[in-house]
Design a protein around this motif. Structure first.
Motif, PDB file in Angstrom:
ATOM      1  N   GLU A 129       0.822  -1.447  -0.096  1.00  0.00           N
ATOM      2  CA  GLU A 129       0.102   0.118   0.067  1.00  0.00           C
ATOM      3  C   GLU A 129       0.789   1.356  -0.123  1.00  0.00           C
ATOM      4  OE1 GLU A 129       0.487  -1.392   4.191  1.00  0.00           O
ATOM      5  OE2 GLU A 129      -0.339  -2.421   2.481  1.00  0.00           O
ATOM      6  N   ASP A 130       1.907   1.036   0.261  1.00  0.00           N
ATOM      7  CA  ASP A 130       3.058   2.298   0.277  1.00  0.00           C
ATOM      8  C   ASP A 130       3.574   2.643  -0.947  1.00  0.00           C
ATOM      9  OD1 ASP A 130       2.573   2.599   3.015  1.00  0.00           O
ATOM     10  OD2 ASP A 130       4.424   1.806   3.626  1.00  0.00           O
ATOM     11  N   LEU A 131       3.763   1.714  -1.671  1.00  0.00           N
ATOM     12  CA  LEU A 131       4.377   1.616  -3.268  1.00  0.00           C
ATOM     13  C   LEU A 131       3.597   2.078  -4.347  1.00  0.00           C
ATOM     14  CD1 LEU A 131       7.190   1.777  -4.504  1.00  0.00           C
ATOM     15  CD2 LEU A 131       7.037  -0.474  -4.684  1.00  0.00           C
ATOM     16  N   ALA A 132       3.532   3.407  -4.891  1.00  0.00           N
ATOM     17  CA  ALA A 132       2.557   3.789  -5.726  1.00  0.00           C
ATOM     18  C   ALA A 132       3.036   3.374  -7.124  1.00  0.00           C
ATOM     19  CB  ALA A 132       2.147   5.282  -5.629  1.00  0.00           C
ATOM     20  N   GLY A 133       4.219   3.387  -7.501  1.00  0.00           N
ATOM     21  CA  GLY A 133       4.930   2.820  -8.722  1.00  0.00           C
ATOM     22  C   GLY A 133       6.506   3.177  -8.701  1.00  0.00           C
ATOM     23  N   ILE A 134       6.849   2.789 -10.102  1.00  0.00           N
ATOM     24  CA  ILE A 134       8.285   2.650 -10.348  1.00  0.00           C
ATOM     25  C   ILE A 134       8.369   3.388 -11.737  1.00  0.00           C
ATOM     26  CG2 ILE A 134      10.143   1.199 -10.793  1.00  0.00           C
ATOM     27  CD1 ILE A 134       9.161  -0.763  -9.153  1.00  0.00           C
ATOM     28  N   ILE A 135       9.440   4.233 -11.748  1.00  0.00           N
ATOM     29  CA  ILE A 135       9.807   4.964 -12.819  1.00  0.00           C
ATOM     30  C   ILE A 135      11.328   4.530 -13.252  1.00  0.00           C
ATOM     31  CG2 ILE A 135      10.003   7.155 -14.210  1.00  0.00           C
ATOM     32  CD1 ILE A 135       8.067   8.259 -12.367  1.00  0.00           C
ATOM     33  N   LEU A 136      11.362   3.669 -14.395  1.00  0.00           N
ATOM     34  CA  LEU A 136      12.752   3.377 -14.821  1.00  0.00           C
ATOM     35  C   LEU A 136      13.081   3.924 -15.936  1.00  0.00           C
ATOM     36  CD1 LEU A 136      14.943   1.215 -14.655  1.00  0.00           C
ATOM     37  CD2 LEU A 136      13.807  -0.282 -16.225  1.00  0.00           C
ATOM     38  N   LEU A 137      14.418   4.632 -15.920  1.00  0.00           N
ATOM     39  CA  LEU A 137      15.155   5.355 -17.186  1.00  0.00           C
ATOM     40  C   LEU A 137      16.116   4.673 -17.420  1.00  0.00           C
ATOM     41  CD1 LEU A 137      15.219   9.003 -15.527  1.00  0.00           C
ATOM     42  CD2 LEU A 137      13.379   8.025 -16.831  1.00  0.00           C
ATOM     43  N   SER A 138      16.002   3.962 -18.768  1.00  0.00           N
ATOM     44  CA  SER A 138      17.187   3.134 -19.017  1.00  0.00           C
ATOM     45  C   SER A 138      17.146   2.932 -20.441  1.00  0.00           C
ATOM     46  CB  SER A 138      16.835   1.607 -18.460  1.00  0.00           C
ATOM     47  OG  SER A 138      17.583   0.783 -18.828  1.00  0.00           O
ATOM     48  N   ASP A 139      18.205   2.409 -21.047  1.00  0.00           N
ATOM     49  CA  ASP A 139      18.440   1.956 -22.428  1.00  0.00           C
ATOM     50  C   ASP A 139      17.790   0.791 -22.783  1.00  0.00           C
ATOM     51  OD1 ASP A 139      20.510   0.366 -21.427  1.00  0.00           O
ATOM     52  OD2 ASP A 139      22.202   1.418 -22.468  1.00  0.00           O
ATOM     53  N   GLY A 140      17.544  -0.035 -21.623  1.00  0.00           N
ATOM     54  CA  GLY A 140      17.051  -1.322 -21.827  1.00  0.00           C
ATOM     55  C   GLY A 140      18.046  -2.549 -22.149  1.00  0.00           C
ATOM     56  N   ASN A 141      19.117  -2.283 -21.977  1.00  0.00           N
ATOM     57  CA  ASN A 141      20.313  -3.180 -22.096  1.00  0.00           C
ATOM     58  C   ASN A 141      20.371  -4.095 -20.940  1.00  0.00           C
ATOM     59  OD1 ASN A 141      22.276  -4.822 -23.081  1.00  0.00           O
ATOM     60  ND2 ASN A 141      23.838  -2.838 -23.154  1.00  0.00           N
ATOM     61  N   HIS A 142      19.667  -5.120 -20.991  1.00  0.00           N
ATOM     62  CA  HIS A 142      19.890  -5.960 -19.895  1.00  0.00           C
ATOM     63  C   HIS A 142      20.663  -7.314 -19.993  1.00  0.00           C
ATOM     64  CE1 HIS A 142      18.514  -8.559 -16.478  1.00  0.00           C
ATOM     65  NE2 HIS A 142      18.599  -9.795 -17.409  1.00  0.00           N
ATOM     66  N   ASN A 143      21.969  -7.450 -19.444  1.00  0.00           N
ATOM     67  CA  ASN A 143      22.744  -8.584 -20.025  1.00  0.00           C
ATOM     68  C   ASN A 143      23.142  -9.418 -18.734  1.00  0.00           C
ATOM     69  OD1 ASN A 143      24.346  -6.703 -18.515  1.00  0.00           O
ATOM     70  ND2 ASN A 143      25.469  -6.061 -20.646  1.00  0.00           N
TER      71      ASN A 143
END
Length: 168
Positions: A129-143
């Motif tokens: 109930e405390d976490l309203a959301g997440i904003i992720l700033l990324s190039d999307g490179n997951h390795n």
């Protein structure tokens, strides 16, 4: 005879009923003040992996990290802070909480980016109930090992929205 009060009871009830109907037509709403403690938290996460140092083609050749800095300083975070508690983090192999909005971002020296597990682990530390959301700033490179889409699905199952802002 019905007594001395019988003559005014019916008109009085009509007046009360009309007043009540007028009150309902005003559409009253119960407003509860929200204090800073009860505002939901939004995690603002900036990818600081080595791939964020890449300068993309365009009129201005700036790094992806510099583009993220510009975005963070553009004022949207201040507007969002009026509605939510913001906590800022950097992310490469692990998530690191910052004391406030980042002024200057530095890329991590260790190779690799894990866009899934660290974000999910941090989200699970907060009461839902405390976490309203997440904003992720990324190039999307997951390795890293694991699939970040699984972490996103888990967040969705928990009802935690995640907004991914692509940079680069």
């Amino acid at each position: 005879s019905c007594g001395s009060g019988a003559g005014w009871t019916a008109p009085s009830l009509r007046i009360l009923l009309r007043a009540f109907i007028r009150f309902l037509l005003l559409a009253p709403a119960l407003v509860e003040p929200v204090d800073d403690e009860n505002r939901g938290e939004v995690l603002v996460i900036v990818d600081t992996s080595p791939s964020m140092e890449i300068a993309d083609a365009g009129e201005e050749k700036i790094s992806r990290l510099a583009a993220a800095e510009r975005l963070l300083s553009s004022g949207w975070a201040e507007n969002l802070a009026g509605q939510f508690r913001l906590s800022f983090h950097t992310l490469a192999r692990k998530l690191v909480e910052l004391p406030g909005p980042p002024q200057k971002l530095e890329a991590e020296t260790s190779p690799g980016t894990d866009l899934g597990a660290p974000v999910l682990q941090r989200a699970l530390k907060s009461p839902r109930e405390d976490l309203a959301g997440i904003i992720l700033l990324s190039d999307g490179n997951h390795n890293a090992s694991g699939d970040p889409r699984q972490a996103a699905r888990s967040l969705g199952t928990l009802g935690i929205p995640i907004v991914a802002v692509g940079i680069g």
